[in-house]
Write an enzyme that holds these catalytic residues in place. Sequence first.
Site, PDB file in Angstrom:
ATOM      1  N   ASP A 292      42.057   0.779 -90.935  1.00 49.25           N
ATOM      2  CA  ASP A 292      41.065   0.531 -91.980  1.00 49.25           C
ATOM      3  C   ASP A 292      40.290  -0.750 -91.659  1.00 49.25           C
ATOM      4  OD1 ASP A 292      39.660  -0.110 -94.312  1.00 49.25           O
ATOM      5  OD2 ASP A 292      41.181   0.769 -95.607  1.00 49.25           O
ATOM      6  N   HIS A 323      38.431   3.765 -93.652  1.00 48.39           N
ATOM      7  CA  HIS A 323      38.447   3.364 -95.058  1.00 48.39           C
ATOM      8  C   HIS A 323      37.898   4.497 -95.912  1.00 48.39           C
ATOM      9  CE1 HIS A 323      38.476   0.552 -98.430  1.00 48.39           C
ATOM     10  NE2 HIS A 323      37.272   1.002 -98.748  1.00 48.39           N
TER      11      HIS A 323
END
Length: 364
Positions: A292, A323
């Site tokens: 992420d 993400h």
Amino acid sequence: GRCRLLCKPSALAQHLVRSLGQSAALRRGRWLWPHWPRLQVLRQLLQLPEPEPAVARELLQLPDTGLVALDWLVGPRGARSGSGGGGPSSVLLLIPNAAGKVTGGLLQLGLRALERGFIPVIFNRRGHNGCPLTTPRLQPFGDPGDLQEAVTYLRCRHPTASLLAVSEGSGSGLLLAYLGESGSSSRLAAAACISPIFRGRDWFEAGMPWLYEWPLLLHLKRGLSRYAGSLAEAVDVDRLLGSRSLRELEEALFCRTKSRPTSWEAYWERNEPLRDADEAAVPVLCLCSADDPVRGPPARSLPLELFRSSPYFFLLLTPRGGHCGFPWRGPGRCWGHEAVLEYFRAMAEFLRAEERRKGLPRPR
């Protein structure tokens, strides 16, 4: 596959491991763009589902005459008469990111939920996503007061339905704060967070990739500029609209106010998402990716000890996914959505089994 479920050992944890591991939807298919997490971020911010869902908006007035908007997804695909998931009468509350950006990913999750028999509704904060701003204040990052009013309303409108909630990205700060502050009185049966931000202050101070920060910053400024006149009595509008980062904008809105200014440190004492995490009493699945680029490296951004010690927090950690991305080729467009809906189905199954085992009457 290579996913890991980190949690405190329990009967519920064993049931989730078994259910998620046996799900055919989660085992087949393959990742798209596995080595391009930033491209996944851009895709989920800009791409809308086709066709876009039909939405029925409802405005909810709060005790201080402020307004929040509830957008009920009513089409175009599927019907509410399906089965599976949390059951045909389960209300699924969808919480966008802290900028109020309703992404294509969130809409896609709502459509998938609608097809499976849920009743999906999007929670829009004051002044976000076209919701009128009737008071010179917005909702701080981790202040769950307005969300609590919305949950109370949904419970009154659907008194016999199971109430579930799922948040996306930085919007998880609001959901996590609500679960901690309300404890066993949250009125939720289960919750899930997709790519959550656990440490709000650290996240704002570290900064984010411009590919993610600038679209959200412009989205916020465009919405706030509509209410520049009413906000002028509370904040410095020139400083607000001249902000060059999400941190500067957050400070201008909630710290450098004209009537009750406060420090950055004091603001986060009241708004950190996990400040009351020990009080949470609802099962929460946190779906996170190790790559992420927005949340940051897992070693410093994931509260691993919380998942090891609390019986209510479950971390499903994937090696890839970016993400809120989790792009995936198969029967669904997003692996993360399939995982969240499978989690809600498994939770409903577990709770029904516990009621039968204990001989408890169904809530009326």
